[in-house]
Design an enzyme around this catalytic site. Structure first.
Site, PDB file in Angstrom:
ATOM      1  CB  THR A   1      62.220  79.406  20.968  1.00  0.00           C
ATOM      2  OG1 THR A   1      61.721  79.231  22.287  1.00  0.00           O
ATOM      3  CG2 THR A   1      63.667  79.793  20.981  1.00  0.00           C
TER       4      THR A   1
ATOM      5  CG  HIS B   1      65.150  78.261  26.596  1.00  0.00           C
ATOM      6  ND1 HIS B   1      63.983  78.749  26.060  1.00  0.00           N
ATOM      7  CD2 HIS B   1      65.490  77.190  25.826  1.00  0.00           C
ATOM      8  CE1 HIS B   1      63.640  78.019  25.011  1.00  0.00           C
ATOM      9  NE2 HIS B   1      64.540  77.074  24.840  1.00  0.00           N
TER      10      HIS B   1
HETATM   11  P1  A3P Z   1      53.107  73.255  19.136  1.00  0.00           P
HETATM   12  O1  A3P Z   1      53.838  72.123  19.773  1.00  0.00           O
HETATM   13  O2  A3P Z   1      51.921  73.688  19.940  1.00  0.00           O
HETATM   14  O3  A3P Z   1      52.762  73.015  17.718  1.00  0.00           O
HETATM   15  P2  A3P Z   1      59.570  76.653  20.611  1.00  0.00           P
HETATM   16  O4  A3P Z   1      59.968  77.164  19.272  1.00  0.00           O
HETATM   17  O5  A3P Z   1      59.647  77.684  21.703  1.00  0.00           O
HETATM   18  O6  A3P Z   1      60.285  75.398  20.929  1.00  0.00           O
HETATM   19  O7  A3P Z   1      58.023  76.341  20.546  1.00  0.00           O
HETATM   20  C1  A3P Z   1      57.552  75.359  19.665  1.00  0.00           C
HETATM   21  C2  A3P Z   1      56.113  75.642  19.366  1.00  0.00           C
HETATM   22  O8  A3P Z   1      56.026  76.699  18.409  1.00  0.00           O
HETATM   23  C3  A3P Z   1      55.460  74.435  18.735  1.00  0.00           C
HETATM   24  O9  A3P Z   1      54.084  74.507  19.126  1.00  0.00           O
HETATM   25  C4  A3P Z   1      55.669  74.716  17.258  1.00  0.00           C
HETATM   26  O10 A3P Z   1      54.803  73.990  16.414  1.00  0.00           O
HETATM   27  C5  A3P Z   1      55.430  76.218  17.215  1.00  0.00           C
HETATM   28  N1  A3P Z   1      56.068  76.881  16.072  1.00  0.00           N
HETATM   29  C6  A3P Z   1      57.285  76.612  15.524  1.00  0.00           C
HETATM   30  N2  A3P Z   1      57.527  77.436  14.496  1.00  0.00           N
HETATM   31  C7  A3P Z   1      56.443  78.246  14.371  1.00  0.00           C
HETATM   32  C8  A3P Z   1      56.097  79.297  13.467  1.00  0.00           C
HETATM   33  N3  A3P Z   1      56.910  79.664  12.485  1.00  0.00           N
HETATM   34  N4  A3P Z   1      54.904  79.892  13.629  1.00  0.00           N
HETATM   35  C9  A3P Z   1      54.071  79.523  14.619  1.00  0.00           C
HETATM   36  N5  A3P Z   1      54.336  78.534  15.505  1.00  0.00           N
HETATM   37  C10 A3P Z   1      55.514  77.904  15.389  1.00  0.00           C
END
Ligand code: A3P
Length: 299
Positions: free
Chosen positions: A51, A112
């Site tokens: 997200t 979501h």
């Molecule tokens: P991890 O917990 O495996 O590191 P969401 O944004 O849907 O809440 O998902 C969070 C996940 O996306 C986390 O994974 C987070 O570290 C990762 N994430 C957040 N920003 C990101 C980015 N710019 N590029 C890649 N992954 C990212």
């Protein structure tokens, strides 16, 4: 039915999906009041599938500076979750009915909500939906860490076995995860011009290819490699994690520290947590669920 997620949170089941009790009213309000416009871009994700990344990528694409332009980057001062609001969390929360009509086009929102719970106006208008899915094992580990952030050091982490049980039987916020993914996948096959289905893994492996695809889907073809690189840099994990706003701020609606959205940002961390039994169980459930669908999440 009602159950608990991580002991602290009530969750309720409605039409086969699970919702945080705290979001029931704002979900209803979103469904009743949100009026999508034909040129809206709606990001849809199950929790922890990317997200934050899409909330950074899409504004960066839409506002990508052309040669010589000095376009301010909203991500410098604002966490991505404030740049793109989640309809049922930070738009229609506490029964508010914000005036979204004055927002300039293209408006970008996130949800979501599972496909079957989307507001009718999203389904029936010409707006575009960009979905991101992620390998369920990595999504689970990410979700477990994320929800542990709300526990005190005295409580310690929630037992992973219990969390895994909930994940497998689907009783977690916006779950069942696999159905969330499969429903959007199936819809994207029916209306590919409306729903772009991306995966976290493919975006990691082939970022330029995937961002190119995403840009043309939202009607903003990037003219050259420089623009593509700029978008990728602006929304990169390392850059965002180290911005002051994300190191120190917290979400006004949920109180969550912004840094909890940036943990590792990698593929395959599940291998550090899954026992062979957990692996076998989730493989079995996922393979059964996705059988014949053509969907490949690197399970
Ligand atoms: P991890 O917990 O495996 O590191 P969401 O944004 O849907 O809440 O998902 C969070 C996940 O996306 C986390 O994974 C987070 O570290 C990762 N994430 C957040 N920003 C990101 C980015 N710019 N590029 C890649 N992954 C990212």
């Amino acid at each position: 039915p009602k159950t608990v997620w991580f002991e602290e949170y009530d969750i309720y089941q409605q039409h086969g999906s699970w919702y945080l009790a705290a979001l029931i009213e704002s979900t209803l309000t979103t469904q009743q009041l949100f009026q999508a416009r034909d040129d809206d871009i709606i990001i849809a994700t199950p929790p922890k599938a990317g997200t934050t990344w899409l909330k950074s990528l899409i504004p960066s694409i839409v506002n990508c500076p052309k040669d010589g332009d000095d376009v301010p980057d909203p991500l410098v001062k604002n966490n991505p979750h404030m740049v793109v609001r989640t309809l049922e969390i930070s738009c229609f929360n506490r029964n508010q009915n914000p005036d979204l009509s004055t927002m300039p086009s293209p408006r970008i929102f996130h949800t979501h909500l599972p496909y079957n719970a989307l507001p009718d106006s999203i389904k029936n208008s010409q707006c575009k939906i960009v979905y991101m899915a992620r390998n369920p094992k990595d999504a689970f580990v990410s979700l477990w860490h994320f929800t542990n952030r709300t526990r005190t050091s005295f409580q310690g982490p929630y037992p992973i076995e219990k969390a895994f049980e909930s994940f497998c039987n689907g009783s977690h916020p916006f779950g069942p995860y696999l159905d969330h993914v499969l429903d959007y996948w199936n819809e994207s096959l029916i209306v590919p011009e409306k729903i772009l289905f991306l995966t976290y893994e493919e975006m990691k492996r082939n970022p330029k290819q995937e961002v190119g695809k995403l840009a043309s889907f939202v009607g903003k073809s990037l003219a050259n490699d420089g623009e593509l690189d700029n978008v990728l840099w602006r929304s990169s994990f390392d850059r965002l994690k180290n911005l002051e706003v994300n190191k120190t701020g917290s979400e006004p609606h949920t109180g969550l520290a912004y840094n909890s959205f940036f943990r590792l940002g990698t593929i395959g961390d599940w291998k550090n947590y899954f026992t062979p039994e957990m692996q076998q169980r989730l493989n079995q459930i996922a393979n059964l669920k996705f059988e014949g669908s053509g969907l490949d999440l690197d399970i």
